[in-house]
Write a protein that holds these residues in place. Structure first.
Motif, mmCIF file in Angstrom:
data_model
loop_
_atom_site.group_PDB
_atom_site.id
_atom_site.type_symbol
_atom_site.label_atom_id
_atom_site.label_comp_id
_atom_site.label_asym_id
_atom_site.label_seq_id
_atom_site.Cartn_x
_atom_site.Cartn_y
_atom_site.Cartn_z
ATOM 1 N N MET A 1 0.846 -1.197 0.000
ATOM 2 C CA MET A 1 0.000 0.000 0.000
ATOM 3 C C MET A 1 0.871 1.233 0.000
ATOM 4 O O MET A 1 1.843 1.315 0.730
ATOM 5 C CB MET A 1 -0.889 -0.008 1.244
ATOM 6 C CG MET A 1 -1.699 1.279 1.432
ATOM 7 S SD MET A 1 -2.649 1.180 2.932
ATOM 8 C CE MET A 1 -3.231 2.852 2.980
ATOM 9 N N GLY A 2 0.542 2.224 -0.783
ATOM 10 C CA GLY A 2 1.327 3.443 -0.864
ATOM 11 C C GLY A 2 1.081 4.352 0.312
ATOM 12 O O GLY A 2 0.150 4.191 1.086
ATOM 13 N N THR A 3 1.939 5.338 0.447
ATOM 14 C CA THR A 3 1.791 6.348 1.491
ATOM 15 C C THR A 3 0.707 7.341 1.089
ATOM 16 O O THR A 3 0.606 7.729 -0.068
ATOM 17 C CB THR A 3 3.116 7.091 1.682
ATOM 18 O OG1 THR A 3 4.085 6.144 2.107
ATOM 19 C CG2 THR A 3 2.984 8.169 2.737
ATOM 20 N N VAL A 4 -0.098 7.791 2.062
ATOM 21 C CA VAL A 4 -1.202 8.699 1.793
ATOM 22 C C VAL A 4 -0.966 10.014 2.528
ATOM 23 O O VAL A 4 -0.743 10.010 3.741
ATOM 24 C CB VAL A 4 -2.551 8.078 2.239
ATOM 25 C CG1 VAL A 4 -3.657 9.078 2.049
ATOM 26 C CG2 VAL A 4 -2.823 6.823 1.427
ATOM 27 N N HIS A 5 -0.982 11.138 1.824
ATOM 28 C CA HIS A 5 -0.948 12.467 2.420
ATOM 29 C C HIS A 5 -2.333 13.067 2.258
ATOM 30 O O HIS A 5 -2.924 12.970 1.207
ATOM 31 C CB HIS A 5 0.065 13.377 1.702
ATOM 32 C CG HIS A 5 1.495 12.973 1.955
ATOM 33 N ND1 HIS A 5 2.217 13.481 3.003
ATOM 34 C CD2 HIS A 5 2.304 12.115 1.289
ATOM 35 C CE1 HIS A 5 3.448 12.971 2.953
ATOM 36 N NE2 HIS A 5 3.516 12.138 1.923
ATOM 37 N N ALA A 6 -2.803 13.752 3.276
ATOM 38 C CA ALA A 6 -4.090 14.427 3.124
ATOM 39 C C ALA A 6 -4.223 15.527 4.141
ATOM 40 O O ALA A 6 -3.810 15.382 5.276
ATOM 41 C CB ALA A 6 -5.252 13.450 3.293
ATOM 42 N N LYS A 7 -4.807 16.643 3.722
ATOM 43 C CA LYS A 7 -5.196 17.686 4.676
ATOM 44 C C LYS A 7 -6.581 17.387 5.232
ATOM 45 O O LYS A 7 -6.920 17.794 6.317
ATOM 46 C CB LYS A 7 -5.192 19.057 3.989
ATOM 47 C CG LYS A 7 -3.791 19.587 3.732
ATOM 48 C CD LYS A 7 -3.845 21.024 3.258
ATOM 49 C CE LYS A 7 -2.459 21.586 3.079
ATOM 50 N NZ LYS A 7 -2.480 22.987 2.642
ATOM 51 N N GLU A 101 -1.353 17.956 8.713
ATOM 52 C CA GLU A 101 -1.469 16.983 7.633
ATOM 53 C C GLU A 101 -1.355 15.572 8.204
ATOM 54 O O GLU A 101 -0.708 15.356 9.232
ATOM 55 C CB GLU A 101 -0.401 17.212 6.571
ATOM 56 C CG GLU A 101 -0.534 18.545 5.846
ATOM 57 C CD GLU A 101 0.368 18.627 4.640
ATOM 58 O OE1 GLU A 101 0.966 17.593 4.285
ATOM 59 O OE2 GLU A 101 0.478 19.731 4.061
ATOM 60 N N VAL A 102 -1.996 14.628 7.536
ATOM 61 C CA VAL A 102 -2.051 13.249 8.004
ATOM 62 C C VAL A 102 -1.362 12.336 6.996
ATOM 63 O O VAL A 102 -1.588 12.451 5.789
ATOM 64 C CB VAL A 102 -3.501 12.789 8.214
ATOM 65 C CG1 VAL A 102 -3.539 11.374 8.780
ATOM 66 C CG2 VAL A 102 -4.239 13.751 9.133
ATOM 67 N N LEU A 103 -0.517 11.444 7.490
ATOM 68 C CA LEU A 103 0.168 10.460 6.665
ATOM 69 C C LEU A 103 -0.124 9.079 7.233
ATOM 70 O O LEU A 103 0.098 8.829 8.419
ATOM 71 C CB LEU A 103 1.672 10.748 6.656
ATOM 72 C CG LEU A 103 2.589 9.873 5.800
ATOM 73 C CD1 LEU A 103 3.751 10.702 5.298
ATOM 74 C CD2 LEU A 103 3.119 8.682 6.594
ATOM 75 N N ILE A 104 -0.636 8.194 6.381
ATOM 76 C CA ILE A 104 -0.949 6.820 6.782
ATOM 77 C C ILE A 104 -0.086 5.880 5.951
ATOM 78 O O ILE A 104 -0.082 5.959 4.721
ATOM 79 C CB ILE A 104 -2.439 6.498 6.582
ATOM 80 C CG1 ILE A 104 -3.307 7.483 7.376
ATOM 81 C CG2 ILE A 104 -2.748 5.065 6.994
ATOM 82 C CD1 ILE A 104 -4.791 7.332 7.125
ATOM 83 N N ASP A 105 0.629 4.972 6.618
ATOM 84 C CA ASP A 105 1.539 4.074 5.906
ATOM 85 C C ASP A 105 1.542 2.720 6.600
ATOM 86 O O ASP A 105 1.106 2.583 7.746
ATOM 87 C CB ASP A 105 2.946 4.668 5.884
ATOM 88 C CG ASP A 105 3.797 4.084 4.756
ATOM 89 O OD1 ASP A 105 3.304 3.179 4.057
ATOM 90 O OD2 ASP A 105 4.938 4.536 4.599
ATOM 91 N N THR A 106 2.025 1.714 5.892
ATOM 92 C CA THR A 106 2.161 0.383 6.486
ATOM 93 C C THR A 106 3.306 0.399 7.500
ATOM 94 O O THR A 106 4.287 1.130 7.357
ATOM 95 C CB THR A 106 2.456 -0.657 5.404
ATOM 96 O OG1 THR A 106 3.588 -0.228 4.641
ATOM 97 C CG2 THR A 106 1.253 -0.832 4.485
ATOM 98 N N SER A 107 3.165 -0.385 8.523
ATOM 99 C CA SER A 107 4.184 -0.455 9.574
ATOM 100 C C SER A 107 5.451 -1.122 9.050
ATOM 101 O O SER A 107 5.390 -2.050 8.234
ATOM 102 C CB SER A 107 3.655 -1.233 10.782
ATOM 103 O OG SER A 107 2.576 -0.561 11.384
ATOM 104 N N GLU A 108 6.573 -0.614 9.537
ATOM 105 C CA GLU A 108 7.861 -1.181 9.173
ATOM 106 C C GLU A 108 8.666 -1.427 10.434
ATOM 107 O O GLU A 108 8.394 -0.865 11.490
ATOM 108 C CB GLU A 108 8.619 -0.236 8.229
ATOM 109 C CG GLU A 108 7.927 -0.014 6.892
ATOM 110 C CD GLU A 108 8.706 0.935 6.007
ATOM 111 O OE1 GLU A 108 9.724 1.487 6.496
ATOM 112 O OE2 GLU A 108 8.300 1.136 4.839
ATOM 113 N N GLY A 109 9.678 -2.292 10.314
ATOM 114 C CA GLY A 109 10.520 -2.585 11.452
ATOM 115 C C GLY A 109 10.339 -4.001 11.932
ATOM 116 O O GLY A 109 9.513 -4.782 11.420
#
Length: 470
Positions: A1-7, A101-109
């Motif tokens: 899933m890609g990274t999402v930016h949104a206001k 701004e909000v960024l939603i991404d898949t967890s890493e690590g």
């Protein structure tokens, strides 16, 4: 899933700035592992593993924890986006950020789950010192307002404000400190120190108030409450040499220390042009028990009902009323009494020119009531529909009311009979203009009826501006 930016995450689905793909771009096919992970996130439950906030300077992290904690409870991707949107609105409501701004991404690590998500809020804090210049509309008066603010003073959404206002009838300056309860912005404390100088030409009176106040606001169920203490040194004087003897008697200095409580229930969909819902506001004020030389009990209420009819027309009914009861045998002060009449209450009469008067000066009353019935409709032929034209309404109105002094030695039946005598009323039509969602302008043609001796009328065209209308 890609990274999402949104206001803003509403409406859904959400399209970010970084997700645009041109037809000529060569896109590398996603790996099977990425496809599988994306399918899991879209069709199955997810877990929000981390919520981060980037860009903090002087803001304390514990304050923001209350506002974003609900994001951890999201169960699927759509729920994550909705709860992140709500959290963004709550952060902006604090008044300490220019942008969120909000960024939603898949967890890493190493600890990342197959269905794990990380949510990041990127914030931009407001400057330590801000200034403002604007105009303000009061009840049939206007003013220029200059302000300086120190937002987020101690890192938990506190605000220190200095404000200077110069108006047509009033000049004031004051210093206020605002402190919300973390996690419950609606619960807040405000401390004020102020000086206000006002002119009241209908009474040939000028008044200078120097005061302190403390105000606590909090919701309780469906209601909103305000508890307030105010201590004020009042200086009354004559505005003109022709002031009546009754006004001259009121001149001088007095101290008022009062406790007040206001409760309100507001289900209207708009404060200026409501098409549905109701408002009930009740206020009680007790002066004298915490010091000062003014002693009285004051009660007043406001009721408004709105109902949408055919063709976008709205029927609105309003009722105001109040009573002031002097305590300790002292007469009431002219500055504490009720006033009635004018374009914001009983239209067709001069500003506050109904009720007891002496030599042309209106002295106010200790009891009053006023009622109004309005039919609001769109402008004929709907010019500017969906745009500028929606700021206007035509309205047809019927107003009535009375203001008087009561003999408290008599019973309730005598009081009602006194309030039912000499009723002033008026009818007419006009155009209403909405100014934002806080004020409005009216241009009406009025026909005053039930005029009594000493009343000042405005038969014909009358203009009104204010934030509270009958």
């Amino acid at each position: 899933m890609g990274t999402v930016h949104a206001k803003s995450l509403d409406p859904l689905p959400m399209h970010g700035r970084d997700l645009g793909v041109n037809a000529d771009d060569w896109v590398e096919p996603p790996e099977p592992e990425q496809e599988a992970k994306q399918e899991i996130l879209e069709n199955k439950d997810v877990v929000v593993q981390h919520v981060n906030i980037q860009g903090l300077g002087r803001t304390k992290e514990d304050l923001l924890g209350y506002e974003i904690s609900d994001v951890f409870h999201a169960k699927n991707l759509i729920d994550v986006m909705k709860k992140a949107h709500v959290a963004r609105q709550r952060l902006l409501r604090l008044g300490i950020f220019n942008e969120v701004e909000v960024l939603i991404d898949t967890s890493e690590g190493a600890d990342a789950l197959p269905n794990g998500l990380d949510v990041t809020f990127e914030v931009t804090e407001i400057k330590r010192l801000t200034g403002s210049y604007n105009t303000m509309v009061g009840n049939n008066e206007g003013s220029m307002v200059l302000g300086l603010k120190l937002p987020n003073m101690f890192g938990r959404a506190e605000k220190l404000t200095f404000q200077f206002s110069y108006g047509t009838k009033e000049t004031s300056y004051g210093l206020s400190f605002f402190k919300p309860q973390p996690g419950h912005f609606e619960r807040n404390l405000t401390l004020n120190m102020y000086k206000v100088t006002g002119q009241f030409p209908w009474s040939s009176l000028k008044e200078t108030d120097r005061g302190l106040s403390a105000e606590l606001n909090f919701p309780l169920g469906m209601t909103n409450h305000t508890l307030k203490w105010e201590g004020v040194w009042r200086e009354l004087g004559c505005l003109a040499r022709s002031a009546s003897f009754a006004v001259r008697e009121e001149s001088g200095h007095s101290l008022k220390s009062a406790l007040s409580h206001t409760v309100s229930i507001d289900s209207r969909n708009s404060a200026i042009f409501p098409s549905r819902g109701a408002l009930l506001r009740i206020n009680q004020e007790l002066a004298g028990y915490t010091g000062g030389d003014a002693s009285f009990l004051k009660e007043d209420f406001e009721l408004q009902l709105n109902r949408r009819l055919f063709w976008d027309s709205v029927l609105s009914a309003s009722l105001w009323g109040g009573m002031l009861y002097p305590i300790g045998g002292q007469p009431s002060c002219i500055a504490d009494r009720f006033y009635l009449g004018g374009p914001t209450s009983v239209r067709g009469f001069g500003m506050y020119s109904i009720g007891p008067q002496s030599e042309g000066d209106y002295l106010g009353g200790e009891a009053y009531w006023a009622g109004g019935l309005h039919l609001y409709t769109p402008l004929p032929f709907r010019p500017g529909k969906g745009g500028f034209g929606d700021l206007f309404r035509t309205h047809f109105f019927l107003n009535a009311g009375n203001l008087c002094n009561l003999n408290y030695g008599e019973g309730p039946r005598a009081h009602l009979q006194k309030l039912a005598e000499c009723i002033r009323w008026s009818y007419g039509a006009g155009i209403v203009l909405r100014l934002g969602n806080i004020a409005r302008l009216e241009l009406n043609y009025c026909v005053p009826m039930g005029v009594q001796s000493g009343d000042r009328i405005c038969d014909g065209v009358q203009f009104g501006a204010g934030i509270r209308f009958l």
